[in-house]
Design an enzyme around this catalytic site. Structure first.
Site, PDB file in Angstrom:
ATOM      1  N   GLU A 221       0.838  -1.221   0.000  1.00 56.62           N
ATOM      2  CA  GLU A 221       0.000   0.000   0.000  1.00 56.62           C
ATOM      3  C   GLU A 221       0.867   1.264   0.000  1.00 56.62           C
ATOM      4  O   GLU A 221       0.606   2.209   0.745  1.00 56.62           O
ATOM      5  CB  GLU A 221      -0.918   0.016   1.236  1.00 56.62           C
ATOM      6  CG  GLU A 221      -1.781  -1.221   1.408  1.00 56.62           C
ATOM      7  CD  GLU A 221      -3.088  -1.167   0.644  1.00 56.62           C
ATOM      8  OE1 GLU A 221      -3.305  -0.193  -0.109  1.00 56.62           O
ATOM      9  OE2 GLU A 221      -3.882  -2.115   0.784  1.00 56.62           O
ATOM     10  N   GLN A 251      -5.817   3.667  -5.677  1.00 54.56           N
ATOM     11  CA  GLN A 251      -6.357   3.393  -4.351  1.00 54.56           C
ATOM     12  C   GLN A 251      -5.743   4.304  -3.296  1.00 54.56           C
ATOM     13  O   GLN A 251      -5.712   3.968  -2.113  1.00 54.56           O
ATOM     14  CB  GLN A 251      -6.123   1.928  -3.979  1.00 54.56           C
ATOM     15  CG  GLN A 251      -6.906   0.966  -4.854  1.00 54.56           C
ATOM     16  CD  GLN A 251      -6.764  -0.464  -4.361  1.00 54.56           C
ATOM     17  OE1 GLN A 251      -7.275  -0.825  -3.312  1.00 54.56           O
ATOM     18  NE2 GLN A 251      -6.044  -1.272  -5.110  1.00 54.56           N
TER      19      GLN A 251
HETATM   20  N1  LIG Z   1      -2.069 -16.062  -9.610  1.00 56.64           N
HETATM   21  C1  LIG Z   1      -3.125 -16.166  -8.827  1.00 56.64           C
HETATM   22  N2  LIG Z   1      -3.937 -17.224  -8.922  1.00 56.64           N
HETATM   23  C2  LIG Z   1      -5.036 -17.330  -8.154  1.00 56.64           C
HETATM   24  N3  LIG Z   1      -5.411 -16.428  -7.241  1.00 56.64           N
HETATM   25  C3  LIG Z   1      -4.647 -15.339  -7.089  1.00 56.64           C
HETATM   26  C4  LIG Z   1      -3.472 -15.154  -7.861  1.00 56.64           C
HETATM   27  N4  LIG Z   1      -2.934 -13.980  -7.481  1.00 56.64           N
HETATM   28  C5  LIG Z   1      -3.723 -13.459  -6.527  1.00 56.64           C
HETATM   29  N5  LIG Z   1      -4.755 -14.271  -6.272  1.00 56.64           N
HETATM   30  C6  LIG Z   1      -5.865 -14.043  -5.330  1.00 56.64           C
HETATM   31  O1  LIG Z   1      -6.520 -12.856  -5.717  1.00 56.64           O
HETATM   32  C7  LIG Z   1      -6.985 -12.141  -4.585  1.00 56.64           C
HETATM   33  C8  LIG Z   1      -6.416 -10.738  -4.572  1.00 56.64           C
HETATM   34  O2  LIG Z   1      -5.046 -10.766  -4.252  1.00 56.64           O
HETATM   35  P1  LIG Z   1      -4.370  -9.650  -3.370  1.00 56.64           P
HETATM   36  O3  LIG Z   1      -5.181  -9.374  -2.173  1.00 56.64           O
HETATM   37  O4  LIG Z   1      -2.954 -10.007  -3.183  1.00 56.64           O
HETATM   38  O5  LIG Z   1      -4.506  -8.418  -4.385  1.00 56.64           O
HETATM   39  P2  LIG Z   1      -4.002  -6.938  -4.202  1.00 56.64           P
HETATM   40  O6  LIG Z   1      -3.457  -6.536  -5.515  1.00 56.64           O
HETATM   41  O7  LIG Z   1      -3.126  -6.821  -3.040  1.00 56.64           O
HETATM   42  O8  LIG Z   1      -5.379  -6.187  -3.972  1.00 56.64           O
HETATM   43  P3  LIG Z   1      -5.623  -4.760  -3.262  1.00 56.64           P
HETATM   44  O9  LIG Z   1      -5.175  -3.737  -4.269  1.00 56.64           O
HETATM   45  O10 LIG Z   1      -7.079  -4.720  -3.051  1.00 56.64           O
HETATM   46  O11 LIG Z   1      -4.803  -4.729  -2.021  1.00 56.64           O
HETATM   47  C9  LIG Z   1      -6.560 -12.959  -3.386  1.00 56.64           C
HETATM   48  O12 LIG Z   1      -7.619 -13.785  -2.987  1.00 56.64           O
HETATM   49  C10 LIG Z   1      -5.402 -13.775  -3.920  1.00 56.64           C
HETATM   50  O13 LIG Z   1      -5.219 -14.956  -3.206  1.00 56.64           O
HETATM   51 MG   LIG Z   2      -3.277  -5.722  -1.250  1.00 54.37          MG
END
Ligand SMILES: Nc1ncnc2c1ncn2[C@@H]1O[C@H](COP(=O)(O)OP(=O)(O)OP(=O)(O)O)[C@@H](O)[C@H]1O
Ligand SMILES: [Mg+2]
Length: 722
Positions: A221, A251
């Site tokens: 973040e 975000q």
């Molecule tokens: N390659 C993948 N295959 C399957 N599921 C995935 C993969 N990468 C991420 N995910 C799943 O997608 C969802 C979102 O991942 P994550 O929370 O890490 O995203 P983020 O980019 O950090 O989102 P945010 O911007 O909201 O913080 C989670 O449930 C994660 O386990």
């Molecule tokens: Mg995240």
């Protein structure tokens, strides 16, 4: 070594980030693309594959909850407990550092942390000591000034504003405040960061030690870091460490608190050779939800530009519900959660997101009525909030003078010159003579044991409570409550503080008036309405809040939902004037931040999203007519599904127009129509707001002039049309 498990199920870009050679990296990607997941796997990769010891890694998350989740996930991947890894929020890490080096940071070993309420209380005392009138120098302004300077790394002596007398005064307040804190060993939140930064500046050998230790720094973040956090990180990284930051400019939602989204661009300049990796596949949401989010955020001008797609199926459309009012809205939400639960889903998979804390109250009441456990994140339940407890304490004392806790709570809130010494005398007298505090206070005044200013302050307080009760005994509960909030000076006290938090407190106080207006005691209650309401409030504050182990619906503000995901999400109160708020609608930068907040909200949903708005809303004690938010209109039509309930015919369309059949043809089986005036033998006259059900089970909701809105079973209500 089972390396593949760390890369299993990852896409190419994710793998590239997880398995990158030691280098600086920016992972820039939209919501749900796996940024946090990549960060977790990267830590595990460094340890298992690169043989980096845990103690050489420092990772930063935005909330404590995120830290503990991240630690859990890394431990799960590596199959064992982790020691030596520093993982926490910026504040948490700074705190840890200052504890370890308190002497070098010029702090006593047992230094105490001031939370923001403590900080304000201290400032109030300081203003008094400086003979500054709080009305002219609002506490909130002073704390805002101090915290903002600290976030910029500025001490009083560093501030060059000698020409502006107002700023000069704040500078002096800052100085006195700081001296007081230093003498007493007190550290506020902003101070934690500033001092940790100064520790680097003034103690090169300590900095060198940590630079030598932390070879890998990872930050989640990143778009919401402020200046001092950036500076701290940059110094710690030095030239040796490899820094991986992950973030999403879309975000960035804490600009109002000093976060600088520009830090992302700055990072690319300051950390040479940084590789930028973009993740474009979203794994969280259905393609419908994702399309809606992408379309919405495209309306922002200030963007770094990212793509986001998903392989996921379209899923269900986003349901938009135009509620009649806020009560109807929360009943709708609760109804849908019940259905979801009855289909065998966990309550904890459902989240209700709102813009302002005060919105939780109506939702809380509906959930309690439906006997659904719920938990509020990052905030207190309505009846536990400081200002609400203050107001309730006045009502309690009016109801029962011997309520000791209530007496203690408000005897000097707002401040009315009843100091600790006087209170001490009252407490002692109460103990010695076996009296209640109220009785003891009377006696001390009567017997002239209290004299001068103390005596008159105490008798004024006693008279205030008596007078309030006399004046309001016969009035409806909500009028009584309103009077208490005004006459006690509570509202004025919070108004004088200014700023976001104080504003929220004033709004909550007004919301309490709404709560009393809507309150309906159980049929068999013999208690007075006030007693009934007070017990209702006490119960709501004490129980119902689910403990850690109970499956519970999740309630939180949109801000606290950042980083989280839920299968079922409700965004409520999506109305012009609420979201975006009135003020931000007029300023393009703030409007864009609100839109980012809407983007954060939508992208929390995995499979089903509901968006609701109410045509009229009674919030903060006022009834307002609201149009659906522009954010709803910005969503693509083919992603939306307008919810129509059988009983309620008139609905505002998402495009802001009202359907033609509004308030027509709406005589239904109840025999009443929306907006019709009716009379009831006990409650008097009112207006029909809503109805539901059929035949013997049909109910109508009527807003009675004297006693607020009530649901009545049509068959027994003895309602007559006027
Ligand atoms: N390659 C993948 N295959 C399957 N599921 C995935 C993969 N990468 C991420 N995910 C799943 O997608 C969802 C979102 O991942 P994550 O929370 O890490 O995203 P983020 O980019 O950090 O989102 P945010 O911007 O909201 O913080 C989670 O449930 C994660 O386990
Ligand atoms: Mg995240």
């Amino acid at each position: 070594m089972d390396v593949s498990s760390l890369l299993d199920g990852m896409n190419d870009e994710q793998r590239e980030a997880v398995a990158a050679p030691a280098q600086n990296m920016l992972v820039l990607a939209g919501a749900g693309s796996g940024k946090t997941r990549v960060l977790v796997h990267r830590i595990a990769w460094l340890m298992r594959v690169e043989q980096v010891p845990a103690s050489a890694i420092l990772a930063v998350t935005f909330t404590n909850k995120a830290s503990s989740e991240m630690r859990g996930r890394v431990e799960e991947l590596l199959g064992g407990r982790l020691f030596g890894l520093w993982l926490g929020t910026f504040h948490g890490l700074a705190h840890r550092l200052l504890r370890a080096h308190h002497l070098d940071a010029k702090l006593p070993q047992d230094f105490q942390i001031l939370d923001s309420d403590d900080q304000k209380r201290l400032l109030r005392r300081i203003l008094k000591g400086m003979n500054l009138d709080e009305k002219q120098w609002p506490v909130r302004q002073a704390s805002g000034f101090i915290n903002a300077r600290k976030d910029e790394g500025l001490r009083p002596k560093d501030i060059q504003i000698l020409h502006d007398p107002v700023q000069q005064t704040y500078q002096r307040i800052y100085q006195v405040y700081q001296d007081t804190c230093d003498r007493a060993g007190l550290v506020d939140f902003a101070e934690l960061l500033l001092r940790a930064h100064e520790l680097w500046l003034h103690k090169p050998h300590i900095l060198a030690h940590y630079q030598d230790r932390f070879r890998h720094i990872l930050v989640d973040e990143f778009q919401d870091t402020n200046s001092i956090q950036y500076a701290w990180l940059q110094m710690l990284a030095g030239t040796q460490a490899r820094v991986m930051i992950v973030g999403d400019d879309d975000q960035s939602i804490y600009g109002w608190r000093g976060a600088k989204v520009e830090n992302i661009a700055r990072f690319l300049q300051d950390f040479p050779g940084s590789e930028t990796i973009r993740l474009e596949q979203n794994y969280r949401s259905t393609s419908t939800i994702l399309k809606a989010a992408n379309t919405l955020i495209a309306n922002n001008a200030e963007r770094m530009g990212k793509e986001l797609w998903t392989q996921d199926e379209a899923g269900e459309p986003i349901s938009v519900y135009a509620a009649f009012n806020e009560v109807d809205e929360s009943r709708f939400v609760v109804e849908r959660i019940k259905q979801w639960h009855n289909q065998g889903n966990a309550l904890s998979e459902a989240a209700i997101l709102y813009r302002n804390n005060a919105q939780s109250r109506v939702l809380e009441e509906s959930l309690i009525q439906a006997q659904l456990p719920y938990r509020i994140y990052g905030g207190l339940r309505f009846f536990e909030r400081q200002e609400i407890k203050d107001a309730l304490a006045y009502l309690r004392l009016m109801n029962n003078r011997d309520d000791e806790a209530a007496f203690e709570r408000v005897v000097n809130t707002p401040t009315r010159g009843i100091g600790e010494r006087t209170l001490g005398l009252i407490r002692d007298a109460a103990k010695e003579r076996e009296l209640t505090l109220w009785q003891a206070a009377w006696r001390l005044v009567e017997e002239k044991i209290l004299a001068g200013r103390a005596a008159s302050a105490v008798s004024r307080f006693l008279a205030l409570i008596n007078q309030l009760e006399d004046d309001t005994r016969e009035l409806p509960l909500h009028v009584q409550t309103d009077r208490v909030i005004e006459t006690s000076g509570l509202k004025a006290m919070y108004q004088a503080e200014r700023g976001e938090k104080a504003q929220a407190r004033v709004e909550n106080l007004e919301e309490l008036v709404s709560a009393t207006r809507q309150f309906t005691p159980a049929e068999d209650d013999d208690m007075s309405l006030l007693s009934a309401f007070l017990s209702h409030a006490a119960l709501e504050a004490g129980e119902g809040q689910a403990d850690k182990f109970t499956d519970a619906v999740q309630l939180m503000t949109l801000h606290s939902a950042k980083g989280l995901e839920f299968p079922l999400v409700f965004m409520v109160g999506v109305e012009e004037g609420m979201f975006p708020s009135q003020q931000s609608a007029e300023e393009s930068q703030r409007l864009e931040e609100e839109r980012r907040l809407a983007y954060v909200g939508i992208t929390r949903a995995m499979s089903k999203l509901y968006i609701s708005h109410a045509e009229t809303r009674r919030l903060y004690g006022k009834e307002m007519f609201h149009r659906p938010s522009r954010f709803i209109k910005e969503l693509p039509n083919d992603c939306l599904d307008e919810v129509r309930l059988k009983a309620t015919v008139s609905r505002a369309m998402p495009n802001g127009r009202f359907s033609q059949d509004r308030v027509q043809d709406t005589f239904n089986e109840t025999g009443f129509k929306l907006g019709q005036r009716v009379t009831h033998p006990k409650f008097g006259e009112g207006i029909v707001l809503n109805f539901e059900g059929a035949g013997n089970h049909s109910r109508v909701q009527v807003n009675f002039e004297g006693s607020g809105s009530k649901w009545l079973v049509t068959a027994y209500a003895r309602l007559e049309a006027l």
